[in-house]
Design an enzyme around this catalytic site. Structure first.
Site, short mmCIF file in Angstrom:
data_model
loop_
_atom_site.label_atom_id
_atom_site.label_comp_id
_atom_site.label_asym_id
_atom_site.label_seq_id
_atom_site.Cartn_x
_atom_site.Cartn_y
_atom_site.Cartn_z
N LEU C 74 0.80 -1.22 0.00
CA LEU C 74 0.00 0.00 0.00
C LEU C 74 0.84 1.28 0.00
O LEU C 74 0.31 2.38 0.16
CB LEU C 74 -0.98 -0.02 1.17
CG LEU C 74 -1.87 -1.28 1.22
CD1 LEU C 74 -2.87 -1.18 2.36
CD2 LEU C 74 -2.60 -1.50 -0.10
N CYS C 75 2.15 1.15 -0.19
CA CYS C 75 3.01 2.33 -0.27
C CYS C 75 2.86 3.01 -1.63
O CYS C 75 2.75 2.35 -2.66
CB CYS C 75 4.48 1.92 -0.09
SG CYS C 75 4.95 1.80 1.63
N HIS C 76 2.88 4.32 -1.61
CA HIS C 76 2.85 5.11 -2.84
C HIS C 76 4.25 5.13 -3.47
O HIS C 76 5.24 5.21 -2.74
CB HIS C 76 2.45 6.55 -2.53
CG HIS C 76 1.10 6.67 -1.90
ND1 HIS C 76 0.91 6.51 -0.54
CD2 HIS C 76 -0.12 6.90 -2.43
CE1 HIS C 76 -0.38 6.65 -0.27
NE2 HIS C 76 -1.03 6.89 -1.38
N MET C 112 8.59 4.45 5.43
CA MET C 112 8.75 3.07 4.95
C MET C 112 10.03 2.92 4.12
O MET C 112 10.67 1.87 4.15
CB MET C 112 7.54 2.64 4.12
CG MET C 112 6.25 2.53 4.92
SD MET C 112 6.41 1.70 6.53
CE MET C 112 7.07 0.10 6.04
N GLU C 113 10.39 3.97 3.41
CA GLU C 113 11.62 3.92 2.61
C GLU C 113 12.83 3.80 3.53
O GLU C 113 13.76 3.01 3.28
CB GLU C 113 11.72 5.19 1.74
CG GLU C 113 10.83 5.17 0.52
CD GLU C 113 9.33 5.29 0.83
OE1 GLU C 113 8.97 5.69 1.96
OE2 GLU C 113 8.52 4.97 -0.07
N ASP C 127 23.38 -12.09 5.27
CA ASP C 127 23.74 -12.98 4.15
C ASP C 127 25.25 -13.19 4.05
O ASP C 127 25.72 -14.29 3.80
CB ASP C 127 23.22 -12.37 2.84
CG ASP C 127 23.59 -13.22 1.63
OD1 ASP C 127 23.39 -14.44 1.69
OD2 ASP C 127 24.06 -12.66 0.62
#
Lengths: 165, 165, 165, 165, 165, 165
Positions: C74-76, C112-113, C127
Site C-alpha cells: 500500500l506504499c505510494h 517506509m523507505e 547474508d
C-alpha cells in the site's frame, strides 16, 4: 471468420531451448571506461565525492547480471550460479577495464549476462565520475570467451569483428 | 555504548537534490554496435532469425531508460516524460549507431537514463545477432548533449575525454 | 443484474494523497545486527570471504529504499531525492547498528523507505556473515525520527511502544 | 599496458555453486512486530483503516521471497517451490509473530528467502499500523531452522548468537 | 560517413509530455471473470484451497498498477497517489466483476494503470481458481471513465466501440 | 506465552511443488482486442502515431511472461524456455486476436505465463490505440490448451465455462 496471419516473416520470439541438454556454461566479457586524467586520479585516490566507485560498480554489475532477462527482451530467465566483476586500472590511458564472469548449469549460454554485468558496471562508473568529466567514453564492450553448449569453446581472436582497434 | 563511526571517508550515498529547483532537463547519448559483414547484411535485410532487430532494441532501450534508478545504485528515481531511441546504419563499417534522447521536468539530469537506453539497445542488438557473430563490439557509448540544470548546456567536443579515436 | 458489494468492511487500498500539499519530508530509521564474536571480528577485520560487508550492505540498502513501493503493497511510489545508509560498530555487543535516512519533496512521508533501507542492509549483513554464524539476530528495526507532513516532527521517545528495551 | 589488479583482497562476488548437487533445501525464519495496545487492538478487531493487515502482509511476504536475489546483492536467483507466511498473535505483549517457510530443490539454501519474507511482512504490518503507532518495533528477525545442503540440519538453540533474549 | 535514417515512418517512442500541465487525473476500469458454478461457489464460500481469492487479487491489482510503466513499453512512469480495486459478485452468471480506480496529479492520464490493475486482479482470480476450472474466461476489460487532462471527462457509452455486448 | 493461530482456515500460500517431477509443460492462451473501425484501419495501415503497434505489443507480451511470478502472488518463479506471441487480424469485427505460447521443463504448468503474455500484449495494443478509441474492449482472455503435468492434455471445449460465446 477471415484471418490474416501477421507473422510470416518470423517476428521476434524467445528461441525454444526446452529440448537442449542442461550443461555447464560460462562466459567472460569486458568493457573499458576511459576518462579525463582528473577524474581518473580522483577515482584512484578514493576521493570521488559520491563514494567508493569500484565497490559500487561491482555490486551494480552483479545485480545487473541477474536482471538480464528483464532487460534484454528475448533472453531466457537463467538461474546464474556464479557472477563476478573485476576491475583493472590502466593508468597510461586513464581507463578502468571491467572484466565480468558468469556461470551456470543450464540450457542456454550466459554471454548476455556477462555483457550486461560489464555494461552496467561501466555505466555506474560513469555515473559516479560524471560530475568531474561528463565526456567519459565506454568502449570495447564485448565477449571475451565462452564455454559450454553445442558450439563448445569460443575465444575472441580467432574470428575478428569490425570493432575498434 | 562505545561507537566507532565508519563513514568518515564519505561512503556511497545518493546525493541530496531535494532543494534543487524543478526545471526542464534533457540529454542525448549514443552507442555504436559494430559487427561482421554477414551479421550486418542479415540485419539490414530483415532476415535475422530472432526477429526484427531494431524494433526489439528500440523497445528494450525505452524500457531500460525507465529502469535506470533500479540499475545504477546512486541514481535518483525520475519520472521521465520523453524517451526516444533511434538508429542509423553505417554500412561502410557494418555498424548500427544508436541515438537516445530523454527529457523531464525534474530536480536532476537524465544523462544516465539516456546512456542506459543506448547501452541496453546495443546489448539487445548483440543478443539478436550473436548467433551469426559472437565477436560484435559495442563502443562509443557516451553522452552527446545535455540541457538544463545548474550547468546549463553541455555538448561533446568542447572538453574532450580520452576515449577511443 | 443482482450485485453484492464485497467491500463494506474497508478492504486494503492505497490511501488517496492526491490533495495533500507537496512538502519536504524526511525520516530516519535504524536496525541492529548482532552476531557471534567470531563473525563480528571477521567483519571488522575486513576478512569476510564474500567481500566487503558494509560496502555491499550500504548499496543494498540504498537500492531497496527505491524499491519500497514495489515491496510494501500500500506504499505510494515516491521520487526519493536523498537516501543514505550508515553503520556504527558496537564492539561491546558484537553488533552493527544501521542508520538510514531518506528525504523528498512529496505528498506523503518516507518512513517506509527508511525502514526498508535499514532492513535490507541488515539482511545483506546477515547474508554475508551467515556462513560463520547462522544465528545472527536482527532487532530494533524502528523509526527514529520523522519530519514534515501534517503531523510535523516526530521523534522516538515521547510516545513509547512495547518493543524490546 | 601496465595493469594494477584491484581485487587482491577478495572483493564482493557471488559464490560459485555450479558444482553443488541439486538437493531439497528448506528454511524457517521469524520476526516479531510489537506495537502499542491501541494499534494491536485495532489489528485484532480487523478495524485497521488501511484494510486487512495480516492478509496484506502475508502476500507481501510471499512476493518478497521471490524478490530476494534482486534485493540481496550476492544471493543467487532461486526457483522457489514453496513459500508460506504465517502469523501468531501474542496478546500479552501486543505482538504479531511472523513465521516464514521456504523450500526448493536447488544448489543453495533458502535462508535469505525465508528471512526476506519475514522482514517484508513485518514492514507491511508496520506500514498499515503506523498511523496509530509510529513507534512500532520489529525485532527477533532470525533464522529458526534450516534443512538440506552440505551442513544438513541446523536449528536455533544449539549455538547461540548474541541477539536479544 | 554515409548514414541512412531508419525512423522515417515514426517508430515507437514515448510521447513527450514534458510541457503538459500537472493536473489532477483519474480513471476507472473494469474486468469480468466468469467461471463454472463449482469454482464460483467455492470462491464465495471462502473455501478455495489456495487462500482468500479476492484479498489476494486486490493486492495483486494494486501492486500491478504501480508496475504499469514497467509492463507497457510506451507508458510514462507515474507517481500514483491513489489505487483501489473492488469486487462485485454476479451470482447469476458465476462472475466476479473487478472495478479499479487510479488517481494522481500529473502530466498524463492513468487509464493504463487502472486497466493494468483490473487485468492482473483478474489473472490472479484465474490463478487461484484454475485447479477447479481451467476454462475461466476474462472479458469486458475496458475503461469506464476518465477525468482530467486536455480532453476532460470521458465516460463509456457516448462513443461505443465494437466489443462484446 | 499464549498464542492464537490465525491460519486455521487456510490462508494464501504458494503451493508446494518441490516433490513434483520435472517434465515438459506448455500452454497456449489468447485474448481479443476489439476497437473502432478507425482505430483498426490505422493499426492495419501501420499509421499509428505511437509506432508499430504489434511489434511493440509482441515484445511487451514476451517480457510480461517472464514477470508472471512477480505479478501473480502465488505463482512459482519459472525458468521459461520458450515464449511466443502472435497476432491475427479479424477485419470483420475490427479485432486483433492475440495467441501466446509458453513452454518449459519444470515442476508446474505455464498457464499463467501464457495468460499474462496475452493480457499485457492486449493492454499494449490498447495503450497505443487509445488516443483514437478509448472505448476499446479486451475480451476472451482464456486458456486454449495445456500439455504436461499430472493432468496431461487439456483443451478448451471439452468442459465449458460460463464465459462469452
Amino acid at each position: 471468420m477471415s484471418l490474416t496471419h501477421l507473422n510470416e516473416r518470423g517476428e521476434a520470439s524467445m528461441v525454444d531451448v526446452t529440448d537442449k541438454a542442461v550443461s555447464e556454461r560460462s562466459a567472460r566479457a569486458q568493457s573499458l571506461v576511459t576518462m579525463s586524467p582528473a577524474a581518473f586520479a580522483q577515482l584512484v585516490a578514493g576521493q570521488n565525492k559520491k563514494g567508493d566507485v569500484l565497490a559500487t560498480a561491482r555490486i551494480a554489475g552483479i545485480q545487473a547480471a541477474k536482471k538480464t532477462a528483464d532487460l534484454i527482451p528475448l533472453c531466457h530467465p537463467l538461474a546464474l550460479t556464479k557472477v563476478q566483476v573485476d576491475f583493472e586500472l590502466e593508468p597510461s590511458q586513464n581507463s578502468v577495464r571491467i572484466a565480468s564472469y558468469c556461470r551456470l548449469a543450464g540450457r542456454t549460454g550466459v554471454e548476455m549476462e556477462a555483457l550486461t554485468a560489464a555494461s552496467i558496471a561501466a555505466l555506474t562508473i560513469y555515473d559516479m565520475c560524471k560530475a568531474v568529466d561528463p565526456a567519459i567514453v565506454i568502449s570495447e564492450t564485448r565477449l571475451v570467451e565462452k564455454l559450454g553448449g553445442k558450439r563448445g569453446h569460443w575465444q575472441r581472436g580467432d574470428e575478428q569483428s569490425g570493432g575498434e582497434q
